[in-house]
Write an enzyme that holds these catalytic residues in place. Structure first.
Site, mmCIF file in Angstrom:
data_model
loop_
_atom_site.group_PDB
_atom_site.id
_atom_site.type_symbol
_atom_site.label_atom_id
_atom_site.label_comp_id
_atom_site.label_asym_id
_atom_site.label_seq_id
_atom_site.Cartn_x
_atom_site.Cartn_y
_atom_site.Cartn_z
ATOM 1 N N GLY A 14 0.685 -1.318 -0.038
ATOM 2 C CA GLY A 14 -0.023 -0.116 -0.033
ATOM 3 C C GLY A 14 0.930 1.212 -0.202
ATOM 4 O O GLY A 14 0.538 2.210 0.638
ATOM 5 N N ARG A 17 0.852 5.735 -1.869
ATOM 6 C CA ARG A 17 0.213 6.811 -1.376
ATOM 7 C C ARG A 17 -0.132 6.885 0.106
ATOM 8 O O ARG A 17 0.221 5.916 0.828
ATOM 9 C CB ARG A 17 -0.930 7.543 -1.862
ATOM 10 C CG ARG A 17 -2.161 6.624 -1.772
ATOM 11 C CD ARG A 17 -3.530 7.228 -2.314
ATOM 12 N NE ARG A 17 -4.638 6.460 -1.737
ATOM 13 C CZ ARG A 17 -5.788 6.105 -2.243
ATOM 14 N NH1 ARG A 17 -6.083 6.483 -3.415
ATOM 15 N NH2 ARG A 17 -6.885 5.414 -1.544
ATOM 16 N N ASN A 88 0.933 -2.465 5.251
ATOM 17 C CA ASN A 88 0.413 -1.431 5.354
ATOM 18 C C ASN A 88 -1.013 -1.252 4.542
ATOM 19 O O ASN A 88 -1.883 -0.455 4.836
ATOM 20 C CB ASN A 88 1.130 -0.391 5.064
ATOM 21 C CG ASN A 88 0.535 1.242 4.690
ATOM 22 O OD1 ASN A 88 0.281 1.660 5.923
ATOM 23 N ND2 ASN A 88 0.354 1.543 3.476
ATOM 24 N N SER A 141 -5.150 -0.428 13.420
ATOM 25 C CA SER A 141 -5.974 0.659 13.655
ATOM 26 C C SER A 141 -6.500 0.803 15.107
ATOM 27 O O SER A 141 -6.613 -0.285 15.689
ATOM 28 C CB SER A 141 -7.057 0.879 12.748
ATOM 29 O OG SER A 141 -8.019 1.880 12.883
ATOM 30 N N TYR A 155 -14.038 -3.492 8.908
ATOM 31 C CA TYR A 155 -12.679 -2.804 9.111
ATOM 32 C C TYR A 155 -12.267 -3.197 10.535
ATOM 33 O O TYR A 155 -11.026 -3.787 10.745
ATOM 34 C CB TYR A 155 -13.142 -1.231 8.941
ATOM 35 C CG TYR A 155 -11.661 -0.511 8.955
ATOM 36 C CD1 TYR A 155 -10.737 -0.478 8.056
ATOM 37 C CD2 TYR A 155 -11.496 0.266 10.157
ATOM 38 C CE1 TYR A 155 -9.470 -0.077 7.929
ATOM 39 C CE2 TYR A 155 -10.146 0.808 10.148
ATOM 40 C CZ TYR A 155 -9.236 0.780 9.180
ATOM 41 O OH TYR A 155 -8.008 1.558 9.082
ATOM 42 N N ALA A 157 -12.882 -5.295 12.588
ATOM 43 C CA ALA A 157 -12.502 -6.702 12.796
ATOM 44 C C ALA A 157 -11.385 -7.385 12.082
ATOM 45 O O ALA A 157 -10.639 -7.941 12.422
ATOM 46 C CB ALA A 157 -13.815 -7.900 12.221
ATOM 47 N N LYS A 159 -8.677 -5.266 11.570
ATOM 48 C CA LYS A 159 -7.657 -4.723 12.095
ATOM 49 C C LYS A 159 -7.498 -5.609 13.758
ATOM 50 O O LYS A 159 -6.241 -5.546 13.932
ATOM 51 C CB LYS A 159 -7.886 -3.405 12.197
ATOM 52 C CG LYS A 159 -7.954 -2.428 11.075
ATOM 53 C CD LYS A 159 -6.850 -2.482 10.247
ATOM 54 C CE LYS A 159 -6.530 -1.823 9.168
ATOM 55 N NZ LYS A 159 -5.486 -1.953 8.492
HETATM 56 N N1 LIG Z 1 -5.757 6.950 7.351
HETATM 57 C C1 LIG Z 1 -6.260 6.652 8.664
HETATM 58 O O1 LIG Z 1 -7.002 7.462 9.400
HETATM 59 C C2 LIG Z 1 -5.965 5.197 9.108
HETATM 60 C C3 LIG Z 1 -6.022 5.034 10.557
HETATM 61 C C4 LIG Z 1 -5.696 3.844 11.138
HETATM 62 C C5 LIG Z 1 -5.157 2.786 10.121
HETATM 63 N N2 LIG Z 1 -5.000 3.253 8.957
HETATM 64 C C6 LIG Z 1 -4.471 2.069 8.045
HETATM 65 O O2 LIG Z 1 -3.264 2.580 7.654
HETATM 66 C C7 LIG Z 1 -3.116 1.985 6.163
HETATM 67 C C8 LIG Z 1 -2.798 2.873 5.245
HETATM 68 O O3 LIG Z 1 -4.047 3.859 5.197
HETATM 69 P P1 LIG Z 1 -4.115 5.168 4.326
HETATM 70 O O4 LIG Z 1 -4.990 6.056 5.164
HETATM 71 O O5 LIG Z 1 -2.517 5.738 3.975
HETATM 72 O O6 LIG Z 1 -4.960 4.758 3.067
HETATM 73 P P2 LIG Z 1 -4.796 5.087 1.759
HETATM 74 O O7 LIG Z 1 -6.216 4.692 1.114
HETATM 75 O O8 LIG Z 1 -4.475 6.542 1.414
HETATM 76 O O9 LIG Z 1 -3.733 4.391 1.049
HETATM 77 C C9 LIG Z 1 -3.935 2.877 0.753
HETATM 78 C C10 LIG Z 1 -2.997 2.408 -0.263
HETATM 79 O O10 LIG Z 1 -3.132 0.629 -0.390
HETATM 80 C C11 LIG Z 1 -3.379 0.652 -1.816
HETATM 81 N N3 LIG Z 1 -4.004 -0.870 -1.535
HETATM 82 C C12 LIG Z 1 -5.328 -1.026 -1.400
HETATM 83 N N4 LIG Z 1 -5.780 -2.205 -1.719
HETATM 84 C C13 LIG Z 1 -4.707 -2.861 -1.957
HETATM 85 C C14 LIG Z 1 -4.242 -4.277 -2.480
HETATM 86 N N5 LIG Z 1 -5.341 -4.918 -2.531
HETATM 87 N N6 LIG Z 1 -3.044 -4.478 -2.635
HETATM 88 C C15 LIG Z 1 -2.132 -3.638 -2.400
HETATM 89 N N7 LIG Z 1 -2.420 -2.381 -2.097
HETATM 90 C C16 LIG Z 1 -3.347 -1.818 -2.195
HETATM 91 C C17 LIG Z 1 -4.127 1.755 -2.316
HETATM 92 O O11 LIG Z 1 -3.957 1.495 -3.511
HETATM 93 C C18 LIG Z 1 -3.503 2.774 -1.584
HETATM 94 O O12 LIG Z 1 -2.236 3.234 -2.384
HETATM 95 C C19 LIG Z 1 -4.393 1.292 5.907
HETATM 96 O O13 LIG Z 1 -3.967 -0.058 6.363
HETATM 97 C C20 LIG Z 1 -5.358 1.956 6.790
HETATM 98 O O14 LIG Z 1 -6.314 0.967 7.532
HETATM 99 C C21 LIG Z 1 -5.178 4.466 8.446
#
Ligand SMILES: NC(=O)c1ccc[n+]([C@@H]2O[C@H](COP(=O)([O-])OP(=O)(O)OC[C@H]3O[C@@H](n4cnc5c(N)ncnc54)[C@H](O)[C@@H]3O)[C@@H](O)[C@H]2O)c1
Length: 248
Positions: A14, A17, A88, A141, A155, A157, A159
């Protein structure tokens, strides 16, 4: 204590971005060679160029076993090994419980939880070879700790499942010296949360004692710490980065 990370090899999922891109930049800044995996090819090469160093971009879907094996093989072939895995990649469809379809439930679990399992399994032989420098960091998360009404039960579950996966692997890999930890970020300013309604965002922000969302760099810094030698005695932990939203 050693703290020279240069030359180590990491795979970040991931990574195109958001938090994954910030993690890749943080690791590359420490001299780590990073394979950046993402399902979305748009901007992935540019993202890899933006982190500098010798980052490698690999398009792969973490929920597909063949893609995961190819990404790990490509990383090892390109850099000559793999010591650090950062799971991630994740999605957060924000559905209320009654409207979650079976297909959506399966998709969230397949990417957020099964994806990490597949990556860990494929990377395991290489991480074991890295011994006490082997590291796994899983992106959970705060929703996995508190439950997630607005983020969705699927989501939360997935995490919570990641936390269990991390503890299991921490026990399994301790004999090899490989550490496995989980991060539990609170709401972080990325494209994922940019898709939320202002009402959802305001509701969350009001509950955060520090009064603001996290920035991706603030999560990335913790990953850099966990993969360093400074964190050599931390394993099986879930580290909160949530501005005080959830206090144990
Ligand atoms: N942003 C938040 O508030 C937050 C809070 C807690 C945890 N998280 C976790 O952090 C991680 C990153 O979140 P983010 O906010 O940067 O999200 P985001 O949506 O900005 O980026 C996620 C990236 O993962 C990629 N992705 C999605 N499905 C995929 C797959 N099947 N295979 C490979 N890549 C894949 C997407 O293309 C994207 O580039 C996630 O696991 C999210 O659950 C985010």
């Amino acid at each position: 204590m050693r703290d020279d990370l240069s030359g180590r090899i990491a795979l970040v999922t991931g990574a195109g971005r958001g938090i994954g891109l910030a993690i890749s930049s943080g690791l590359a800044h420490q001299g780590i060679q990073v394979a950046m995996i993402d399902v979305d090819p748009v901007g992935l090469q540019e993202a890899a160029e933006s982190v500098g160093g010798s980052a490698l971009a690999v398009q792969a879907d973490v929920s597909r076993p063949d893609d995961v094996q190819r990404a790990v093989d490509q990383t090892v072939e390109h850099f000559g090994g793999l010591a650090i895995l950062v799971n991630n990649a994740g999605i957060c469809p924000m559905s209320d419980f009654a409207s979650i379809t079976e297909a959506e439930w399966d998709r969230v679990l397949a990417i957020n939880l099964k994806g990490a399992f597949l990556c860990c399994q494929a990377a395991l032989p290489h991480l074991r070879r890295s011994g006490t420098r082997g590291r796994i960091v899983n992106m959970a998360s705060v929703a996995g700790e508190m439950g997630g009404v607005s983020t969705g039960a699927h989501y939360a579950a997935s995490k919570a499942g990641l936390i269990g996966l991390s503890k299991s692997l921490a026990q399994l890999l301790a004999a090899d010296g490989v550490t496995v930890n989980c991060l539990a970020p609170g709401t972080t300013a990325t494209d994922l949360t940019a898709a939320w309604s202002e009402a959802d965002l305001a509701r969350v922000r009001d509950k955060i004692p520090l009064g603001r969302l996290a920035q991706p760099d603030e999560i990335a810094q913790m990953v850099c710490f966990l993969v360093s030698d400074k964190a050599s005695y931390i394993t099986g932990a879930t580290l909160d980065i949530n501005g005080g939203l959830y206090l144990r």
